[in-house]
Scaffold this active site. Structure first.
Site, short mmCIF file in Angstrom:
data_model
loop_
_atom_site.label_atom_id
_atom_site.label_comp_id
_atom_site.label_asym_id
_atom_site.label_seq_id
_atom_site.Cartn_x
_atom_site.Cartn_y
_atom_site.Cartn_z
N VAL A 57 0.86 -1.19 0.00
CA VAL A 57 0.00 0.00 0.00
C VAL A 57 0.89 1.23 0.00
O VAL A 57 1.78 1.36 0.83
CB VAL A 57 -0.93 0.02 1.24
CG1 VAL A 57 -1.68 1.35 1.32
CG2 VAL A 57 -1.91 -1.14 1.19
N ALA A 102 4.47 4.13 2.85
CA ALA A 102 4.00 2.87 2.26
C ALA A 102 4.21 1.75 3.28
O ALA A 102 4.88 1.94 4.30
CB ALA A 102 4.78 2.55 0.99
N LYS A 103 3.64 0.63 3.02
CA LYS A 103 3.92 -0.58 3.81
C LYS A 103 3.53 -1.76 2.95
O LYS A 103 2.71 -1.65 2.05
CB LYS A 103 3.09 -0.58 5.10
CG LYS A 103 3.74 -1.36 6.21
CD LYS A 103 4.82 -0.53 6.90
CE LYS A 103 5.46 -1.27 8.05
NZ LYS A 103 6.31 -0.37 8.84
N GLY A 104 4.15 -2.91 3.26
CA GLY A 104 3.80 -4.11 2.53
C GLY A 104 3.79 -5.30 3.47
O GLY A 104 4.22 -5.19 4.62
N ASP A 143 10.66 -5.08 8.28
CA ASP A 143 9.71 -4.86 9.38
C ASP A 143 9.59 -6.21 10.12
O ASP A 143 10.51 -7.04 10.01
CB ASP A 143 8.35 -4.36 8.83
CG ASP A 143 7.43 -3.86 9.94
OD1 ASP A 143 7.66 -2.75 10.46
OD2 ASP A 143 6.47 -4.57 10.31
#
Ligand code: NAD
Length: 414
Positions: A57, A102-104, A143
């Site tokens: 995202v 963002a992050k995934g 992460d």
């Protein structure tokens, strides 16, 4: 209990209120710019096939390329990734680095996979998100459940598709392939700096405090070690298996060594008492550092927190309802987007070094990190004092305000 996304949206609404932004801009800031959901088929070592769900995202791109980690965890879903991406946007703006958020993630338990399976999942997921990542578009980082090796595989996969080596596509890489000195400990070092800033403001000597750290992973493990080395007494730590407590003080470096030599949990470490993760949150300590997952301090247990300072190593560890209780009790909460911003700060340094192909010494990296974090803390603290806000709301107001300003200045296309 409030979910991560509910928490992030409520925090945004609080900042929007203070800033007096209109409904349209509020809606724009609450909505992710791009959400990509991908299938990640995995051939298991036994020949069977499993299809996992992956996400990336990009919450906001108004201030620069998107930036944010990749999480491998069984409970990761689109809403969690959306919340984490939004927090990245405010964090980058707050510490003044030219990125959006963002992050995934992939919904998978990395500990249940072999190394070969992990490599296949990582490379397939990377190839599925290649259309939207890149050094000028979106730069992933580690992460929960991912590490330097994961970043090396993503960098290699992206480079193979490009036909040449692209070091700047991820940060948190090994130093041998374009990583930065000081990145591995950067988030933890930042947690320590922001903890010390809060203690100093309250007139508390950090050598006299006791600390409990939830989550003894990349962030919590080194935060415990740095805090211990600086003279604090770390009395409890935990991981997903449970926690350990020693009122006389733990030696985090020895504990990290114990884990590196094969132990899969801190539980059972000689000379310590076993406690649960729930007990750790309520322990009678001066400083609590939640450094695992979201939502661990909530309406149901915030009233039992005895620490006077909560320094959020994790993203979103306190729900808004939990926050209210802590605020009423006079607990100082150093919010996630400030306390754990050292990681993305040094990720930015890594990207800058990659783009220039010119690398800095560890002292240079650590010195710049210290300056950046001290300045962000001072901005947050000054706004909180001037407007009578909590540190969380002040941090959100600064972050959200800068992103709103970028939108206003750029205007709306078309
Ligand atoms: P990690 O995977 O290295 O470590 C996570 C730790 O939390 C492990 O010790 C794990 O056992 C523990 N844990 C997992 N589930 C738990 C549970 N239910 N209860 C208690 N402990 C549990 O991850 P990390 O990179 O250290 O990330 C931890 C937190 O810090 C996350 O919220 C992440 O988003 C945030 N963060 C990480 C970075 C970074 O640079 N890695 C930067 C900023 C913020």
């Amino acid at each position: 209990m409030q979910s991560a996304l509910e928490s992030a949206l409520l925090q945004l609404a609080g900042a929007v209120d203070v800033l007096g932004l209109d409904d349209g801009l509020h809606q724009l800031l609450a909505t992710p710019r791009r959400s990509l959901q991908v299938a990640v088929p995995l051939r298991r070592d036994d020949g069977s096939l499993e299809v996992l769900q992956g996400y990336r995202v990009q919450h906001n791109l108004s201030r620069g390329p998107a930036k944010g980690g990749i999480r491998f965890h069984p409970h990761t879903d689109l809403d969690e990734v959306r919340a984490l991406a939004m927090w990245m946007t405010w964090k980058c703006a707050l510490i003044g680095i030219p990125y959006g958020g963002a992050k995934g993630g992939v919904a998978v338990d990395p500990h249940a996979l072999s190394r070969n399976e992990l490599e296949r999942v990582t490379r397939r997921y990377a190839s599925e998100i290649i259309p939207i990542i890149g050094p000028e578009r979106d730069i992933p980082a580690p992460d929960v459940g991912t590490d330097e090796q994961t970043m090396a595989w993503i960098m290699d996969t992206y480079s193979m598709h490009s036909g040449y080596t692209v070091t700047g596509v991820v940060t948190g890489k090994p130093v041998s392939i374009g990583g930065s000195q000081g990145r591995a400990g950067a988030t933890s070092r930042g947690v320590m700096y922001s903890c010390f800033s809060a203690l100093r403001e309250a007139g508390v000597d950090h050598r006299e405090v006791t600390i409990a750290v939830q989550g003894f992973g990349k962030v919590g493990g080194l935060a415990a070690q740095y805090l211990h080395d600086a003279g604090c007494k770390v009395v409890a730590v935990s991981d997903v298996g449970g926690g350990i407590y020693d009122p006389g003080g733990l030696d985090p470096a020895a504990l990290l060594k114990h884990l590196r030599s094969g132990a899969d949990t801190v539980v059972g470490y000689p000379g310590t008492d076993a406690i649960s993760n729930a007990q750790l949150i309520e322990l009678d300590v001066d400083v609590l550092v939640p450094a695992a997952l979201e939502g661990v301090i909530h309406e149901g247990n915030a009233g039992s927190v005895k620490a006077r300072f909560v320094v959020e190593g994790a993203n979103g560890p306190t729900t808004p309802d939990g926050d209210k209780v802590l605020e009423d009790m006079g607990v100082v909460v150093v919010p996630d987007i400030l306390a754990n911003s050292g990681g993305v700060a040094v990720s930015y340094f890594e990207w800058v070094q990659d783009l220039q192909a010119y690398f800095w010494s560890e002292d240079e990296v650590n010195d710049r990190l210290k300056v950046l974090m001290a300045s962000a803390y001072a901005d947050v603290s000054a706004l909180a004092a001037a407007k009578g806000l909590s540190l969380r709301t002040a941090a959100q107001v600064i972050g959200v305000g800068r992103v709103a300003e970028a939108h206003r200045t750029r205007g709306l296309y078309p």
